[in-house]
Motif scaffolding. Structure first.
Motif, PDB file in Angstrom:
ATOM      1  N   HIS A   4      -3.582 -12.110  -7.895  1.00 24.79           N
ATOM      2  CA  HIS A   4      -3.558 -12.344  -6.448  1.00 24.79           C
ATOM      3  C   HIS A   4      -4.925 -12.335  -5.776  1.00 24.79           C
ATOM      4  CE1 HIS A   4       0.771 -12.181  -6.703  1.00 24.79           C
ATOM      5  NE2 HIS A   4       0.733 -10.967  -7.204  1.00 24.79           N
ATOM      6  N   GLY A   5      -5.992 -12.219  -6.570  1.00 25.98           N
ATOM      7  CA  GLY A   5      -7.327 -12.414  -5.991  1.00 25.98           C
ATOM      8  C   GLY A   5      -7.976 -11.199  -5.351  1.00 25.98           C
ATOM      9  N   LEU A   6      -7.301 -10.031  -5.449  1.00 19.93           N
ATOM     10  CA  LEU A   6      -7.910  -8.809  -4.894  1.00 19.93           C
ATOM     11  C   LEU A   6      -9.266  -8.554  -5.572  1.00 19.93           C
ATOM     12  CD1 LEU A   6      -7.412  -6.169  -3.149  1.00 19.93           C
ATOM     13  CD2 LEU A   6      -6.553  -5.129  -5.270  1.00 19.93           C
ATOM     14  N   GLY A   7     -10.213  -8.015  -4.825  1.00 17.01           N
ATOM     15  CA  GLY A   7     -11.488  -7.568  -5.383  1.00 17.01           C
ATOM     16  C   GLY A   7     -11.458  -6.046  -5.415  1.00 17.01           C
ATOM     17  N   ALA A   8     -11.487  -5.450  -6.619  1.00 15.89           N
ATOM     18  CA  ALA A   8     -11.304  -3.991  -6.695  1.00 15.89           C
ATOM     19  C   ALA A   8     -12.351  -3.331  -7.566  1.00 15.89           C
ATOM     20  CB  ALA A   8      -9.907  -3.677  -7.233  1.00 15.89           C
ATOM     21  N   VAL A   9     -12.621  -2.074  -7.234  1.00 18.41           N
ATOM     22  CA  VAL A   9     -13.532  -1.256  -8.027  1.00 18.41           C
ATOM     23  C   VAL A   9     -12.841   0.068  -8.320  1.00 18.41           C
ATOM     24  CG1 VAL A   9     -15.763  -0.090  -8.089  1.00 18.41           C
ATOM     25  CG2 VAL A   9     -15.556  -2.317  -6.954  1.00 18.41           C
ATOM     26  N   SER A  10     -12.719   0.416  -9.605  1.00 17.59           N
ATOM     27  CA  SER A  10     -12.243   1.742  -9.990  1.00 17.59           C
ATOM     28  C   SER A  10     -13.443   2.603 -10.317  1.00 17.59           C
ATOM     29  CB  SER A  10     -11.334   1.673 -11.224  1.00 17.59           C
ATOM     30  OG  SER A  10     -10.061   1.188 -10.892  1.00 17.59           O
ATOM     31  N   LEU A  11     -13.554   3.713  -9.617  1.00 18.92           N
ATOM     32  CA  LEU A  11     -14.625   4.664  -9.911  1.00 18.92           C
ATOM     33  C   LEU A  11     -14.012   5.800 -10.722  1.00 18.92           C
ATOM     34  CD1 LEU A  11     -16.390   4.715  -6.416  1.00 18.92           C
ATOM     35  CD2 LEU A  11     -17.127   3.516  -8.498  1.00 18.92           C
ATOM     36  N   ARG A  12     -14.476   5.964 -11.940  1.00 19.80           N
ATOM     37  CA  ARG A  12     -13.924   7.023 -12.798  1.00 19.80           C
ATOM     38  C   ARG A  12     -14.777   8.270 -12.636  1.00 19.80           C
ATOM     39  NH1 ARG A  12     -11.943   3.181 -17.860  1.00 19.80           N
ATOM     40  NH2 ARG A  12     -10.027   2.547 -16.798  1.00 19.80           N
ATOM     41  N   TYR A  13     -14.336   9.109 -11.676  1.00 22.10           N
ATOM     42  CA  TYR A  13     -15.118  10.316 -11.363  1.00 22.10           C
ATOM     43  C   TYR A  13     -15.031  11.316 -12.493  1.00 22.10           C
ATOM     44  CZ  TYR A  13     -13.429   9.140  -6.532  1.00 22.10           C
ATOM     45  OH  TYR A  13     -13.040   8.552  -5.359  1.00 22.10           O
ATOM     46  N   PHE A  14     -16.127  12.066 -12.638  1.00 18.28           N
ATOM     47  CA  PHE A  14     -16.116  13.274 -13.457  1.00 18.28           C
ATOM     48  C   PHE A  14     -15.811  14.428 -12.498  1.00 18.28           C
ATOM     49  CE2 PHE A  14     -17.204  11.890 -17.798  1.00 18.28           C
ATOM     50  CZ  PHE A  14     -17.140  10.534 -17.551  1.00 18.28           C
ATOM     51  N   ASN A  15     -16.381  15.620 -12.637  1.00 16.33           N
ATOM     52  CA  ASN A  15     -15.911  16.755 -11.814  1.00 16.33           C
ATOM     53  C   ASN A  15     -16.674  16.846 -10.498  1.00 16.33           C
ATOM     54  OD1 ASN A  15     -14.877  17.236 -14.527  1.00 16.33           O
ATOM     55  ND2 ASN A  15     -14.214  19.193 -13.689  1.00 16.33           N
ATOM     56  N   VAL A  16     -15.968  16.630  -9.428  1.00 17.69           N
ATOM     57  CA  VAL A  16     -16.595  16.555  -8.111  1.00 17.69           C
ATOM     58  C   VAL A  16     -16.760  17.975  -7.556  1.00 17.69           C
ATOM     59  CG1 VAL A  16     -16.501  15.434  -5.880  1.00 17.69           C
ATOM     60  CG2 VAL A  16     -15.358  14.380  -7.851  1.00 17.69           C
ATOM     61  N   ALA A  17     -17.922  18.253  -6.981  1.00 22.83           N
ATOM     62  CA  ALA A  17     -18.202  19.625  -6.545  1.00 22.83           C
ATOM     63  C   ALA A  17     -19.086  19.627  -5.310  1.00 22.83           C
ATOM     64  CB  ALA A  17     -18.890  20.391  -7.680  1.00 22.83           C
TER      65      ALA A  17
END
Ligand SMILES: NC(=O)c1ccc[n+]([C@@H]2O[C@H](COP(=O)([O-])OP(=O)(O)OC[C@H]3O[C@@H](n4cnc5c(N)ncnc54)[C@H](O)[C@@H]3O)[C@@H](O)[C@H]2O)c1
Ligand SMILES: O=c1ccn([C@@H]2O[C@H](COP(=O)(O)OP(=O)(O)O[C@H]3O[C@H](CO)[C@@H](O)[C@H](O)[C@H]3O)[C@@H](O)[C@H]2O)c(=O)[nH]1
Length: 328
Positions: free
Chosen positions: A158-171
């Protein structure tokens, strides 16, 4: 841009929302408040109290139109996901599918998604880059991997523009916004609570891992460094593409090293209690962050000491979290 921020009453979503507002964007937060706080929604953001599992309400809410969405809302606790996998699939997978339906119906073209390094499971090679095989070892990681897959298909079809951010441990914390979960399961807030005498001791879950001091190693990333990556990701979203980036500092610290950092920063004693491993916890997770550095021009700027110091400032300011600050 006019931006939809799901989970914007939670720890990470509220701080990213604050940065987006500071950057001049218009922000609408969609959050059920089930695990977030009304008081964490930054001034200037409008709150829609909606549950993503309510498909109709989500489609209606998104219909007002947005230039982009940042999707933080999820259940996010490894141990809970091992004990109650069904709630993780229902909330994280179904909730995300409802959001994608809403975004498609409203013609929203940009999405940034909070994925996690938990999709990689127990990698054979550490640090891990984006080509590391995805073999989650807990239902939390599996639910997030399923959403990454749905997003990839949505982009293709469907043409969406997406970014997956694979976080490590946020602090860490950012000004008056920080981490406040009930019950708190995360390491740094719990070590600080033990230092403050708000709990008897901090438990060390597992002392027999194949790591230098026997405790689990994680890559901690400062919430402000992480938030900055979202602005870059939003700008970097390209039509019909699903881009994936690992988002961590690239440095690993053991549980004992984190406790030591808290002792140094606070000058306080931290009582500890050694305990067995927590189900679902991999021994060592550290990011190879070359791709996000090269392609989005992002780099971490803050050390573990600064993360602990900022979390400590928040803990002193709000020893009982947002309670008493007009929460739900
Ligand atoms: N904290 C970390 O270290 C970490 C690491 C990797 C990925 N993540 C991801 O980042 C995101 C945010 O994590 P966080 O630590 O801020 O969690 P959080 O629990 O503090 O915030 C999540 C927010 O989402 C809301 N929410 C949950 N389910 C919802 C639903 N069905 N409808 C509407 N709102 C809902 C909660 O009320 C809460 O305000 C999550 O997707 C998590 O998986 C977090
Ligand atoms: O009181 C505590 C709390 C944690 N730990 C250990 O500390 C490490 C970090 O634990 P925690 O802070 O709970 O984070 P994770 O379980 O690593 O999960 C976080 O980081 C993941 C990415 O690694 C995200 O996907 C999750 O959403 C987020 O909760 C783990 O080895 C835990 O076993 C303790 O020893 N004692």
């Amino acid at each position: 841009m006019k931006l939809l921020v799901t989970g914007g009453a939670g720890y990470i979503g509220s701080i990213v929302a604050q940065q987006l507002l500071a950057g001049g964007h218009e922000v609408v937060v969609l959050d059920s408040l089930e695990r977030g706080h009304r008081a964490a929604v930054p001034d200037g953001a409008r709150l829609l109290e909606i549950d993503l599992r309510d498909a109709e309400a989500v489609v209606d809410a998104v219909a007002e139109g947005f230039d982009g969405a940042l999707h933080f809302a999820a259940y996010a606790l490894v141990a809970e996901s091992v004990a109650r996998p069904e709630i993780y699939y229902r909330n994280n997978v179904l909730g995300s599918l409802n959001l994608l339906d809403g975004l498609r119906a409203a013609g929203v073209q940009r999405l940034v998604f909070s994925s996690t390094c938990a999709v990689y499971g127990e990698p054979e090679v550490v640090p891990m880059d984006e080509t590391t095989p995805t073999r989650p070892v807990n239902s939390y990681g599996a639910s997030k991997l399923a959403v990454d897959g749905m997003i990839a298909d949505e982009c293709r079809a469907h043409g969406l523009g997406a970014v997956s951010l694979r976080y490590f441990n946020v602090a860490g914390a950012s000004g008056c916004l920080g981490e406040d979960h009930y019950p708190e399961t995360h390491l740094i807030p719990n070590v600080l609570r033990a230092a403050q005498g708000l709990q008897d001791a901090v438990k060390i879950f597992g002392t027999d891992y194949p790591t230098p001091d026997g405790t689990a190693v994680r890559d901690y990333i400062h919430i402000e460094d992480l938030a900055r990556a979202h602005v870059l990701a939003l700008e970097g979203a390209r039509p019909s593409e699903h881009r994936i980036f690992n988002l961590g500092s690239g440095d690993g610290y053991s549980v004992r090293e984190v406790i030591e950092a808290v002792r140094t920063v606070t000058g306080l004693d931290v009582p500890v209690q050694e305990a067995g491993r927590r189900p679902g916890d991999p021994p060592r997770l550290v990011a190879a962050n070359g791709r996000i550095r090269a392609e989005l021009g992002w780099a971490p700027t803050k050390s573990l000491t600064e993360m602990v110091a900022d979390a400590w400032a928040f803990a002193q300011e709000r020893p009982h979290g947002y309670a008493g600050a007009g929460t739900h």
